[in-house]
Design an enzyme around this catalytic site. Structure first.
Site, PDB file in Angstrom:
ATOM      1  CG  ASP B  12      -7.447  35.391  22.162  1.00 23.30           C
ATOM      2  OD1 ASP B  12      -8.375  36.165  21.849  1.00 23.30           O
ATOM      3  OD2 ASP B  12      -7.166  35.049  23.323  1.00 23.30           O
ATOM      4  CG  ASP B 131     -12.278  43.874  28.405  1.00 24.79           C
ATOM      5  OD1 ASP B 131     -13.318  43.355  27.619  1.00 24.79           O
ATOM      6  OD2 ASP B 131     -11.179  43.739  27.952  1.00 24.79           O
TER       7      ASP B 131
END
Lengths: 198, 254
Positions: B12, B131
């Site tokens: 990330d 997702d």
């Protein structure tokens, strides 16, 4: 120092190929117009996407004649290799015709695109000098060369069918895989290409 | 002679720095994604994934610089996701040195984006990130980092997106993500059965066995994980050795 020109025809990732050639000691030119390649010892033709898109980009940038008449070592990568052939089934694109044959969709593949690291069964060719037989290389494609003449094939790989993954026709060589994304084995292959151009 | 199952560490990245869950031992510059990516590549990562979570335009610019520096130093494939809204955004990331670009929220809002990107750049570099959250008897697509439900069925969306132009699916179970209790095998298997493009499984990796299960039982083409690698709970080499013992083809690294 050996000078290698990388042809920029507008698509894809040139950073990786330019930087990996620099890493193996080449003096790298990113060529955006034909006059840029004149002083190069070797030419790299990268390519992603479709054969038609790459041929269009080559024409739009005015590189067709410079590539066709290039008489020093030429390395085509992925779609940059596919355009060596007469035509591609993908979109009926007419290509350079340096090597007799076509480009066709991989048959019997479990999933497409073929993405990831796979084996290359390598001939005894200077392009593969110093690379271990069990080496793997990074592929990302759905179409592959179908050469008319078997003696142009210097490497094969298997994904569903067995296909030509490396080609040589005189000073023109090409790989369906991406040496610039294939770790140490890929850097060795690029080292060998730079040596061919020296 | 066979295609290897890929191991993909995911970082990330926010405003050009690695955030969240990284055990920074033995790094000269603790938050530099390029340094961490370089180390993972040396340890045998088959691909690197950056997920940009910058909120600001300045952060996006910094990301492109990180991608450029990564492509200059790391000679394995790089997938970049997060914040890609348009085909021009995708072009900028590819030109900076990414090999594949993941789109998520923007593709749900405008599915034609997948088609236009596939035509422009080739489907091989268009990754659809999905997702999901489990509902009563189905899996829903969620966006905006999992905060926003869409009403879309994940399996239908995967089928449709691959027809439009997605060349790969990065599937994250938001139920499993961060739990370290294993991948969601049910949704992964449902998606790998529904599409014929490669599927990267993400969310829930806690042990070597979890990674083996999602490949053998749910047909994942690649396994993506973050914290188990960042915190050095599992070494990539250990994971690869265990997968090989379980009969999964993996790439050996000298």
């Amino acid at each position: 120092m050996t000078t290698i020109a990388v042809i920029d025809h507008g698509a894809g990732n040139l950073v990786s190929i330019a930087q990996s050639l620099a890493r193996v000691g080449a003096d790298v030119i990113v060529a955006t117009e034909p006059s840029d390649v004149v002083r190069a010892d070797g030419l790299v033709l990268p390519g992603v996407g479709t054969t038609r898109g790459v041929m269009h980009g080559i024409d739009a940038a005015g590189f067709r004649t410079a590539i066709a008449q290039w008489d020093r070592p030429l390395l085509g990568i992925c779609v940059g290799l596919q355009v060596f052939f007469d035509s591609s089934q993908e979109d009926d694109a007419r290509c350079f015709g340096f090597v007799p044959g076509t480009v066709e969709r991989l048959a019997d593949a479990p999933r497409l695109p073929h993405i990831g690291w796979n084996d290359v069964s390598m001939d005894d060719d200077p392009l593969f000098a110093g690379i271990e037989p069990e080496a793997t290389f990074y592929f990302v494609h759905s179409y592959a060369p179908r050469p008319a003449q078997k003696d142009t094939v210097i490497g094969t790989s298997t994904y569903g069918e067995t296909f030509a993954s490396a080609i040589r026709s005189g000073r023109r060589v090409g790989t369906q895989f991406h040496p610039e994304r294939s770790g140490e084995n890929g850097l060795q292959l690029l080292t060998n290409f730079v040596a061919m151009a020296a | 002679m066979t295609l290897r199952t890929r191991i993909i560490p995911c970082l990330d990245v926010k405003d050009g720095r690695v955030v969240k869950g990284v055990n920074f031992v033995n790094l000269a510059d603790e938050g530099d994604p390029v340094e961490l990516a370089t180390r993972y590549a040396a340890e045998g990562a088959d691909e690197i994934c950056y997920l940009d979570i910058s909120a600001s335009p300045e952060g996006r610019g910094t990301l492109l610089d990180v991608v450029r520096r990564t492509a200059s130093n790391v000679f394995v494939p790089l997938t970049v996701g997060g914040g890609v809204r348009t085909a021009d955004d995708m072009r900028a990331v590819l030109r900076a040195g990414a090999d594949k670009v993941a789109v998520n929220t923007a593709a749900v809002a405008d599915p034609a984006l997948l088609e236009s990107c596939a035509i422009r750049f080739g489907r091989q570099c268009v990754v659809l990130a999905i997702d999901t959250k489990q509902r009563d008897g189905w899996f829903e697509v969620v966006v905006n980092g999992g905060r926003q439900p869409t009403g879309l069925d994940a399996i239908d969306w995967a089928r449709r997106a691959t027809k439009l132009g997605a060349g790969e699916i990065l599937l994250t179970s938001m139920d499993a993500d961060g739990t370290k209790t294993g991948f969601d095998l049910a949704v992964t298997k449902a998606i790998t059965d529904a599409v014929d493009v490669p599927v990267i499984a993400s969310g829930g990796a806690g042990t070597v066995d979890h990674c083996i299960d999602v490949v053998l039982r749910a047909n994942a083409s690649a396994v993506l994980a973050a914290s188990i690698f960042h915190r050095r709970e599992i070494e990539i080499s250990t994971l690869k050795a265990a997968m090989a013992s379980a009969g999964i083809p993996v790439r050996k690294v000298a």
